[in-house]
Motif scaffolding. Structure first.
Motif, PDB file in Angstrom:
ATOM      1  N   ALA A 280     -11.777  12.781  11.349  1.00 35.92           N
ATOM      2  CA  ALA A 280     -11.105  11.829  11.900  1.00 35.92           C
ATOM      3  C   ALA A 280      -9.441  11.755  11.438  1.00 35.92           C
ATOM      4  CB  ALA A 280     -11.626  10.600  11.412  1.00 35.92           C
ATOM      5  N   VAL A 281      -8.671  11.591  12.349  1.00 32.68           N
ATOM      6  CA  VAL A 281      -7.307  11.583  12.090  1.00 32.68           C
ATOM      7  C   VAL A 281      -6.906   9.874  12.305  1.00 32.68           C
ATOM      8  CG1 VAL A 281      -5.107  12.395  12.731  1.00 32.68           C
ATOM      9  CG2 VAL A 281      -7.153  14.001  12.738  1.00 32.68           C
ATOM     10  N   ASP A 282      -6.211   9.574  11.373  1.00 35.44           N
ATOM     11  CA  ASP A 282      -5.271   8.339  11.608  1.00 35.44           C
ATOM     12  C   ASP A 282      -3.768   8.600  12.028  1.00 35.44           C
ATOM     13  OD1 ASP A 282      -4.214   5.780  11.201  1.00 35.44           O
ATOM     14  OD2 ASP A 282      -5.608   5.051  10.049  1.00 35.44           O
ATOM     15  N   GLU A 283      -3.411   8.268  13.001  1.00 37.49           N
ATOM     16  CA  GLU A 283      -2.052   8.383  13.582  1.00 37.49           C
ATOM     17  C   GLU A 283      -1.082   7.566  12.777  1.00 37.49           C
ATOM     18  OE1 GLU A 283      -0.963   8.924  17.617  1.00 37.49           O
ATOM     19  OE2 GLU A 283      -3.083   8.756  18.057  1.00 37.49           O
ATOM     20  N   LYS A 284      -1.524   6.249  12.277  1.00 36.41           N
ATOM     21  CA  LYS A 284      -0.752   5.257  11.945  1.00 36.41           C
ATOM     22  C   LYS A 284      -0.358   5.803  10.480  1.00 36.41           C
ATOM     23  CE  LYS A 284      -2.407   1.367  14.706  1.00 36.41           C
ATOM     24  NZ  LYS A 284      -2.949   0.154  14.709  1.00 36.41           N
TER      25      LYS A 284
END
Length: 61
Positions: A29-33
């Motif tokens: 998963a990737v969290d842009e924030k």
């Protein structure tokens, strides 16, 4: 690595080699924030952690 590339690798059907601290990992998963990614070690799928995407390195094949 940047967030955009990490997202592209995560969504890719191809096996793109990525390392974190010298260990082969998969991006889950990737969290842009927060510019972080949830990864697990290729050799130990049960061991996952959250790291900054800037700490991930794409390995040339």
């Amino acid at each position: 690595m940047n967030v955009t590339r990490a997202q592209a690798i995560m969504k890719s059907d191809d096996h793109i080699k990525v390392e974190y601290d010298g260990q082969a990992v998969w991006i889950d998963a990737v969290d842009e924030k927060t510019s972080t990614a949830r990864v697990h070690e290729e050799k130990n799928p049960g061991h996952s952690r959250t790291v900054y995407v800037s700490q991930l390195m794409e390995v040339s094949q």
